[in-house]
Design a protein around this motif. Structure first.
Motif, PDB file in Angstrom:
ATOM      1  N   GLU A  84      47.811  14.639   2.943  1.00  0.00           N
ATOM      2  CA  GLU A  84      48.091  13.286   3.464  1.00  0.00           C
ATOM      3  C   GLU A  84      47.567  13.107   4.883  1.00  0.00           C
ATOM      4  OE1 GLU A  84      52.143  12.453   0.981  1.00  0.00           O
ATOM      5  OE2 GLU A  84      52.285  12.379   3.169  1.00  0.00           O
ATOM      6  N   ASP A  85      47.711  14.126   5.718  1.00  0.00           N
ATOM      7  CA  ASP A  85      47.345  13.963   7.126  1.00  0.00           C
ATOM      8  C   ASP A  85      46.725  15.244   7.699  1.00  0.00           C
ATOM      9  OD1 ASP A  85      47.008  12.996   9.631  1.00  0.00           O
ATOM     10  OD2 ASP A  85      49.093  12.357   9.922  1.00  0.00           O
ATOM     11  N   PRO A  86      45.512  15.571   7.227  1.00  0.00           N
ATOM     12  CA  PRO A  86      44.887  16.830   7.670  1.00  0.00           C
ATOM     13  C   PRO A  86      44.625  16.882   9.170  1.00  0.00           C
ATOM     14  CG  PRO A  86      43.380  15.554   6.266  1.00  0.00           C
ATOM     15  CD  PRO A  86      44.705  14.880   6.191  1.00  0.00           C
ATOM     16  N   ILE A  87      44.378  15.724   9.788  1.00  0.00           N
ATOM     17  CA  ILE A  87      44.116  15.724  11.243  1.00  0.00           C
ATOM     18  C   ILE A  87      45.380  16.126  12.002  1.00  0.00           C
ATOM     19  CG2 ILE A  87      43.340  14.348  13.227  1.00  0.00           C
ATOM     20  CD1 ILE A  87      41.151  14.588  11.163  1.00  0.00           C
ATOM     21  N   ALA A  88      46.524  15.626  11.545  1.00  0.00           N
ATOM     22  CA  ALA A  88      47.786  16.008  12.204  1.00  0.00           C
ATOM     23  C   ALA A  88      48.013  17.513  12.054  1.00  0.00           C
ATOM     24  CB  ALA A  88      48.953  15.233  11.594  1.00  0.00           C
ATOM     25  N   VAL A  89      47.657  18.056  10.898  1.00  0.00           N
ATOM     26  CA  VAL A  89      47.798  19.511  10.686  1.00  0.00           C
ATOM     27  C   VAL A  89      46.916  20.252  11.682  1.00  0.00           C
ATOM     28  CG1 VAL A  89      47.370  21.411   9.057  1.00  0.00           C
ATOM     29  CG2 VAL A  89      48.417  19.279   8.249  1.00  0.00           C
ATOM     30  N   TYR A  90      45.677  19.791  11.821  1.00  0.00           N
ATOM     31  CA  TYR A  90      44.759  20.453  12.758  1.00  0.00           C
ATOM     32  C   TYR A  90      45.287  20.363  14.201  1.00  0.00           C
ATOM     33  CZ  TYR A  90      40.978  21.210  15.951  1.00  0.00           C
ATOM     34  OH  TYR A  90      40.260  21.662  17.028  1.00  0.00           O
ATOM     35  N   ASN A  91      45.659  19.149  14.605  1.00  0.00           N
ATOM     36  CA  ASN A  91      46.090  18.958  15.999  1.00  0.00           C
ATOM     37  C   ASN A  91      47.301  19.813  16.342  1.00  0.00           C
ATOM     38  OD1 ASN A  91      44.111  17.178  16.829  1.00  0.00           O
ATOM     39  ND2 ASN A  91      45.249  15.377  16.160  1.00  0.00           N
ATOM     40  N   LEU A  92      48.265  19.799  15.460  1.00  0.00           N
ATOM     41  CA  LEU A  92      49.496  20.529  15.765  1.00  0.00           C
ATOM     42  C   LEU A  92      49.323  22.032  15.489  1.00  0.00           C
ATOM     43  CD1 LEU A  92      52.436  20.206  16.666  1.00  0.00           C
ATOM     44  CD2 LEU A  92      53.072  20.079  14.265  1.00  0.00           C
TER      45      LEU A  92
ATOM     46  N   ASN B  91      35.893  19.007   0.624  1.00  0.00           N
ATOM     47  CA  ASN B  91      36.553  17.798   0.099  1.00  0.00           C
ATOM     48  C   ASN B  91      37.938  18.092  -0.479  1.00  0.00           C
ATOM     49  OD1 ASN B  91      35.896  18.995  -2.340  1.00  0.00           O
ATOM     50  ND2 ASN B  91      34.312  17.504  -2.886  1.00  0.00           N
ATOM     51  N   LYS B  92      38.279  19.349  -0.590  1.00  0.00           N
ATOM     52  CA  LYS B  92      39.651  19.717  -0.958  1.00  0.00           C
ATOM     53  C   LYS B  92      40.413  19.971   0.340  1.00  0.00           C
ATOM     54  CE  LYS B  92      38.909  19.375  -5.325  1.00  0.00           C
ATOM     55  NZ  LYS B  92      39.447  18.186  -6.018  1.00  0.00           N
ATOM     56  N   GLU B  93      40.997  18.895   0.846  1.00  0.00           N
ATOM     57  CA  GLU B  93      41.541  18.943   2.214  1.00  0.00           C
ATOM     58  C   GLU B  93      42.774  19.838   2.338  1.00  0.00           C
ATOM     59  OE1 GLU B  93      41.626  14.618   2.856  1.00  0.00           O
ATOM     60  OE2 GLU B  93      40.055  14.926   4.327  1.00  0.00           O
ATOM     61  N   ARG B  94      43.310  20.237   1.224  1.00  0.00           N
ATOM     62  CA  ARG B  94      44.454  21.145   1.253  1.00  0.00           C
ATOM     63  C   ARG B  94      44.183  22.386   2.117  1.00  0.00           C
ATOM     64  NH1 ARG B  94      47.962  24.280  -2.566  1.00  0.00           N
ATOM     65  NH2 ARG B  94      48.897  25.657  -1.046  1.00  0.00           N
ATOM     66  N   TRP B  95      42.923  22.794   2.127  1.00  0.00           N
ATOM     67  CA  TRP B  95      42.593  24.066   2.766  1.00  0.00           C
ATOM     68  C   TRP B  95      42.581  24.005   4.280  1.00  0.00           C
ATOM     69  CZ3 TRP B  95      43.593  27.572  -0.500  1.00  0.00           C
ATOM     70  CH2 TRP B  95      43.328  27.372  -1.861  1.00  0.00           C
ATOM     71  N   ILE B  96      42.797  22.816   4.848  1.00  0.00           N
ATOM     72  CA  ILE B  96      42.734  22.742   6.314  1.00  0.00           C
ATOM     73  C   ILE B  96      43.816  23.609   6.961  1.00  0.00           C
ATOM     74  CG2 ILE B  96      44.180  20.665   6.680  1.00  0.00           C
ATOM     75  CD1 ILE B  96      41.832  19.861   8.736  1.00  0.00           C
ATOM     76  N   TYR B  97      44.962  23.674   6.340  1.00  0.00           N
ATOM     77  CA  TYR B  97      46.050  24.487   6.901  1.00  0.00           C
ATOM     78  C   TYR B  97      45.660  25.967   6.880  1.00  0.00           C
ATOM     79  CZ  TYR B  97      50.674  26.734   7.147  1.00  0.00           C
ATOM     80  OH  TYR B  97      51.736  27.525   7.481  1.00  0.00           O
ATOM     81  N   SER B  98      45.148  26.400   5.735  1.00  0.00           N
ATOM     82  CA  SER B  98      44.721  27.792   5.602  1.00  0.00           C
ATOM     83  C   SER B  98      43.655  28.137   6.648  1.00  0.00           C
ATOM     84  CB  SER B  98      44.177  28.003   4.187  1.00  0.00           C
ATOM     85  OG  SER B  98      43.738  29.311   4.010  1.00  0.00           O
ATOM     86  N   CYS B  99      42.692  27.216   6.823  1.00  0.00           N
ATOM     87  CA  CYS B  99      41.598  27.470   7.782  1.00  0.00           C
ATOM     88  C   CYS B  99      42.106  27.491   9.221  1.00  0.00           C
ATOM     89  CB  CYS B  99      40.516  26.407   7.646  1.00  0.00           C
ATOM     90  SG  CYS B  99      39.588  26.579   6.143  1.00  0.00           S
ATOM     91  N   CYS B 100      42.983  26.545   9.558  1.00  0.00           N
ATOM     92  CA  CYS B 100      43.540  26.528  10.928  1.00  0.00           C
ATOM     93  C   CYS B 100      44.239  27.842  11.216  1.00  0.00           C
ATOM     94  CB  CYS B 100      44.567  25.399  11.079  1.00  0.00           C
ATOM     95  SG  CYS B 100      43.853  23.771  11.155  1.00  0.00           S
ATOM     96  N   LYS B 101      45.058  28.269  10.264  1.00  0.00           N
ATOM     97  CA  LYS B 101      45.832  29.486  10.475  1.00  0.00           C
ATOM     98  C   LYS B 101      44.917  30.712  10.501  1.00  0.00           C
ATOM     99  CE  LYS B 101      50.294  28.516  10.648  1.00  0.00           C
ATOM    100  NZ  LYS B 101      51.154  28.948  11.732  1.00  0.00           N
ATOM    101  N   GLN B 102      43.906  30.690   9.631  1.00  0.00           N
ATOM    102  CA  GLN B 102      43.000  31.842   9.615  1.00  0.00           C
ATOM    103  C   GLN B 102      42.243  31.963  10.943  1.00  0.00           C
ATOM    104  OE1 GLN B 102      39.000  33.515   7.563  1.00  0.00           O
ATOM    105  NE2 GLN B 102      40.221  32.188   6.273  1.00  0.00           N
ATOM    106  N   LEU B 103      41.792  30.814  11.459  1.00  0.00           N
ATOM    107  CA  LEU B 103      41.052  30.883  12.726  1.00  0.00           C
ATOM    108  C   LEU B 103      41.970  31.353  13.858  1.00  0.00           C
ATOM    109  CD1 LEU B 103      38.388  30.605  14.169  1.00  0.00           C
ATOM    110  CD2 LEU B 103      38.823  28.159  14.441  1.00  0.00           C
TER     111      LEU B 103
END
Ligand code: UDP
Length: 344
Positions: free
Chosen positions: A86-94, A143-155
């Protein structure tokens, strides 16, 4: 020991604080969060110092307390799959930007950081058991935005690790595997349909709405009771003989593996047996739903997620104790109680 917990009112933060205050008379907790609803009696404990504040705003307070404390636990994050799409940018920012700043302050002031990585970093890894120092971390297309959390945490894991190997930071990364227990998510978010699976199913049972099995519910998780997880975290904080220095540690219960379908059946059975609900006239149906319909196009599921806990066993002398059905019973009962109190 002085411990700074950012996100102290969250699921892990408040359980950990309660345990520390009960068991560790020499430890003091400094905590910050947006609210206090989970903190209960901890708030009046003289070894607990709380600021109602925001990680994006109260920067001076945070820096001052990083300087003052011995260990920093930055637990502020969005960790709910529905919100990743729903809000991948908020996930990235926070989850990324705010937290990397905290990590840099820990580097600046030479403070140990105990950081929540996540089982989600293993992503769609197909290995039967995920190993901290060996397994591949597998994510899907952009395009599968679900992975943004995984990527943020991995980085973040990689940044923290790199500071560690360069001798600039002492860290422990822990990876929770589907922890469950009282106050996991608020029932209100579950009633709106955006919560993690256990709370979501409990809310559906309470409201006698259908339980939705995404793609038939064949995906498996290893549900870990929060008390077991917290016991491991306390040992990480103790860090006897520096045993956890610059280590990554899975914290999960591989013996509690079950499919989402089995989970729905267990929760429904426990609900039907509960004294307050055994005479209900009807109960939630268990229905199949497609992932697209439930989450939208940006979602992709993870079919198995089982931790190897050899490292936790060896480093922490720890073993999870609470079985699957017991974990669900304790979690369900606490939510039913919370709901009863909210209604009254
Ligand atoms: N799930 C489901 N129905 C729901 C909510 C979640 O079938 O109402 C599934 C979801 O697709 C996933 C699993 O339950 O496979 C666990 O979801 P959760 O949100 O708890 O987080 P995850 O373990 O994926 O991080």
């Amino acid at each position: 020991m002085k411990i700074l917990i950012l996100g102290v009112n969250g699921f892990i933060g408040h359980h950990l604080t309660k345990r520390i205050l009960a068991e560790k008379s020499g430890w003091t907790v400094y905590g910050m969060d947006l609210g206090t609803e989970r903190l209960g009696e901890s708030l009046t404990n003289p070894r607990f110092n709380f600021l109602e504040g925001d990680i994006a705003i109260n920067k001076e307070w945070i820096e001052y307390h990083i300087k003052k404390c011995d260990v920093v636990m930055p637990l502020v994050a969005i960790a709910t799959p529905k919100l990743y799409v729903e809000d991948p940018i908020a996930v990235y920012n926070l989850d990324f930007e705010m937290n990397v700043n905290i990590v840099k302050l820990c580097v600046k002031y030479h403070k140990r950081v105990v950081f929540p990585s996540t089982s989600e970093v293993y992503g769609a890894c197909t290995e039967p058991e995920f190993k901290e120092d060996e397994s591949f971390l597998v994510t899907g297309p952009i395009n599968k935005e679900r992975w943004i959390y995984s990527c943020c945490k991995q980085l973040l894991d990689r940044v923290i690790y790199a500071y560690g190997t360069r001798g600039q930071l002492e860290f422990t990364l822990f990876r929770p595997f589907n922890w469950v227990g009282p106050r996991l998510d608020s029932l209100n978010t579950a009633k709106e349909g955006s919560s993690r699976v256990v709370t979501q199913f409990i809310a559906e049972l309470l409201m006698n709405r259908p339980i939705n099995l995404v793609d038939g519910g064949r995906q498996k998780r290893c549900f870990t009771y929060v008390d077991d997880g917290i016991a491991a975290l306390v040992r990480i904080l103790e860090n006897k003989n520096d045993i956890c220095k610059n280590q990554i540690i899975n914290i999960g219960n591989p013996a509690n593996e079950c499919s989402v379908k089995e989970l729905a059946e267990i929760l429904k059975k426990l609900f039907q047996e509960h004294p307050e609900h055994k005479n209900d006239k009807s109960y939630s149906e268990i229905l199949d739903i497609s992932a697209d319909t439930y989450y939208g196009k940006g979602y992709q599921d993870i079919y198995t997620r089982k931790p190897s806990i050899e490292k936790a066993r060896k480093l922490l002398n720890w073993e999870p104790q609470i079985g699957l059905e017991e974990s669900m019973k304790l979690t369900l009962n606490s939510f039913l109680e919370e709901n009863r109190n909210a209604v009254i």
